[in-house]
Design a protein around this motif. Structure first.
Motif, PDB file in Angstrom:
ATOM      1  N   SER A 104       0.825  -1.212   0.000  1.00 33.45           N
ATOM      2  CA  SER A 104       0.000   0.000   0.000  1.00 33.45           C
ATOM      3  C   SER A 104       0.858   1.260   0.000  1.00 33.45           C
ATOM      4  O   SER A 104       0.439   2.309  -0.515  1.00 33.45           O
ATOM      5  N   TYR A 135       0.095   5.777   3.411  1.00 33.92           N
ATOM      6  CA  TYR A 135      -1.046   5.479   2.553  1.00 33.92           C
ATOM      7  C   TYR A 135      -2.273   6.188   3.103  1.00 33.92           C
ATOM      8  O   TYR A 135      -2.308   6.612   4.262  1.00 33.92           O
ATOM      9  N   HIS A 154       1.531   1.685  -3.533  1.00 33.96           N
ATOM     10  CA  HIS A 154       0.331   2.133  -4.227  1.00 33.96           C
ATOM     11  C   HIS A 154       0.106   3.623  -4.007  1.00 33.96           C
ATOM     12  O   HIS A 154      -0.228   4.365  -4.931  1.00 33.96           O
ATOM     13  N   HIS A 155       0.310   4.076  -2.771  1.00 29.64           N
ATOM     14  CA  HIS A 155       0.117   5.498  -2.480  1.00 29.64           C
ATOM     15  C   HIS A 155       1.143   6.348  -3.225  1.00 29.64           C
ATOM     16  O   HIS A 155       0.815   7.427  -3.741  1.00 29.64           O
ATOM     17  N   ASP A 161      -5.783   3.525   0.442  1.00 31.15           N
ATOM     18  CA  ASP A 161      -5.100   2.693  -0.557  1.00 31.15           C
ATOM     19  C   ASP A 161      -5.298   1.200  -0.334  1.00 31.15           C
ATOM     20  O   ASP A 161      -5.096   0.412  -1.267  1.00 31.15           O
TER      21      ASP A 161
END
Length: 351
Positions: free
Chosen positions: A159, A298, A162-163, A301
Motif C-alpha cells: 500500500s 497510505y 500504491h500510495h 489505498d
C-alpha cells in the motif's frame, strides 16, 4: 502472551505482556504473520524515531518505550467488540496501522495520513503485530477474503507503493524509473507494472536485480556500476527521459541520477525515509521544471491494493524470502536484514 518489545536503540526483547481483550468498537485479531519493515530496522539501529522515547509519551496513544513492535500484520478475527457487526470470527484480515485522533475522518478525499500527531500502531503503542494477539479499532481492519495470510502480511508495504503511485499521477504507458530495488522499491515496481507502466529499475545488488527480473516487476534492470543509467533511459525513450521516477533507496547519488534521467516536466516521488540530509544537484530540478513530491504511508489505498492482489494482477508470494518464529526475531530477522539484506525482500514472523 509473547511480544517483541522495543526498549531503546539496539534493545528489543521478547517478553510476556497481558493478553488484550476486545472493547466496544474494536476487533481482537490472532496475528498470523508480521513482516519486518525497514522502519523497524531504523528504530533498532538509529532510533527512537517513530517510537516515543521513555518518559515522552505519544500525545494520542499515551504510550512511550517500551512498546510492542510490528505494523505489517495479517491474521484472523478472534473476537468482535460491541457494535462491530460487519466482520466474522475467523475472517482473514489485515491492519492499516494508524494512530490518529478520533475526530479525524477516514474517508475518501481526507488526507488522514497528514493529520496532526499521526503515528503508527506497532511503533507508537496500541500493541503491535510482533505479538500473539492485537486489538484494533474497527476502522483500521480490512478483510482480504481468501488471500493467503502470509501474502496478506505484505499488503501494508504494498500500500506504501500504491500510495506513491497515486501521488505520482502516472498512467498506463508511462515509462517509470525506480531508484533502489529493496522491498519498497520492488513492491512499488510491482504496483507500477500492474497498472500498465513500463518499469525500469536501477539497482547494484545481483540478488535484487535477479528478483526484479524473476518476478517480472521490471521490464529493464540497469546497474549504475556498469552503465550510465540516464543515458540508457534516454536511449530507449527516444531522448525524452523517464516520465516518472521513484526514489526508494535513501542514497544521495540515486536521487541525483533520477534528476538526470527524467525528462522535462517529469515527476519524482521520494518514497524513502532518509537517515541523513541528502546533498543533490537541484539545478537539474530547476532547469527541467521537475516536480519533486513526498509521500508518506497510505490513505484509502488498502482496498485498491487488496483488489490488485486478489484479482491476480499482482503476485506477492515470490517476495517472501524468509519465515521465522518470534523468539528468533533478532538473530534470524533483524541481523539477517542488517548484514544480509541483499538476500531478502520480506522476512515474515509467525508470533
Amino acid at each position: 502472551m509473547k511480544a517483541a518489545r522495543y526498549h531503546a536503540r539496539g534493545d528489543i526483547r521478547i517478553e510476556d505482556v497481558p493478553t488484550p481483550e476486545a472493547s466496544p468498537g474494536t476487533v481482537l485479531i490472532n496475528v498470523a504473520w508480521c513482516g519486518i519493515c525497514g522502519t523497524d530496522l531504523h528504530e533498532y539501529l538509529d532510533g527512537p524515531i517513530f517510537v516515543p522515547p521513555a518518559g515522552f509519551p505519544h500525545p494520542i496513544s499515551g504510550e512511550a518505550a517500551p512498546v510492542t513492535l510490528g505494523h505489517e500484520m495479517s491474521g484472523t478475527v478472534a473476537a468482535l467488540g460491541e457494535g462491530v457487526t460487519d466482520l466474522s470470527i475467523g475472517e482473514h484480515v489485515v491492519v492499516e496501522p494508524y494512530i490518529i485522533h478520533d475526530d479525524v475522518r477516514v474517508v475518501p478525499g481526507v488526507e488522514y495520513q497528514l493529520s496532526p500527531d499521526m503515528n503508527f500502531i506497532g511503533l507508537a503503542g496500541r500493541g503491535g503485530g510482533l505479538s500473539e494477539k492485537i486489538v484494533v479499532e474497527r476502522r483500521w481492519v480490512h478483510s482480504v477474503g481468501d488471500l493467503p495470510l502470509d501474502q496478506a502480511a505484505l499488503i501494508e508495504p504494498l500500500s506504501v507503493g500504491h500510495h506513491a503511485f497515486v501521488r505520482s499521477g502516472a498512467s498506463a504507458g508511462d515509462v517509470v524509473l525506480i531508484g533502489g530495488g529493496g522491498p519498497i522499491g520492488l513492491l512499488t515496481a510491482a504496483i507500477c507494472k500492474a497498472e500498465g507502466l513500463t518499469v525500469v529499475l536501477s539497482e547494484v545488488s545481483a540478488a535484487r536485480k535477479a528478483m526484479a527480473l524473476r518476478t517480472g516487476v521490471a521490464d529493464r534492470v540497469l546497474d549504475p556500476t556498469e552503465v550510465d543509467v540516464p543515458d540508457e533511459v534516454r536511449t530507449f525513450t527516444d531522448g525524452r527521459g523517464a516520465d516518472v521516477a521513484f526514489e526508494c533507496s535513501g542514497v544521495d547519488v540515486v536521487l541525483d541520477t533520477l534528476l538526470e534521467a527524467v525528462g522535462p516536466g517529469a515527476v519524482i516521488v521520494n518514497v524513502s525515509i532518509w537517515g541523513h540530509k541528502p546533498v543533490v544537484d537541484l539545478e537539474k530540478l530547476v532547469v527541467k521544471e521537475i516536480d519533486l513530491r513526498g509521500t508518506i504511508a497510505y490513505a484509502n489505498d488498502h482496498a485498491a491494493t487488496i483488489e490488485l492482489v486478489r484479482s491476480g494482477r499482482l503476485n506477492l508470494a515470490p517476495f517472501i524470502t524468509g519465515r521465522i518464529a518470534l523468539d528468533d526475531l533478532v538473530e534470524h530477522g533483524f541481523d539477517q536484514l542488517i548484514h544480509h539484506n541483499e538476500d531478502h525482500v520480506k522476512i515474515l514472523v509467525h508470533p
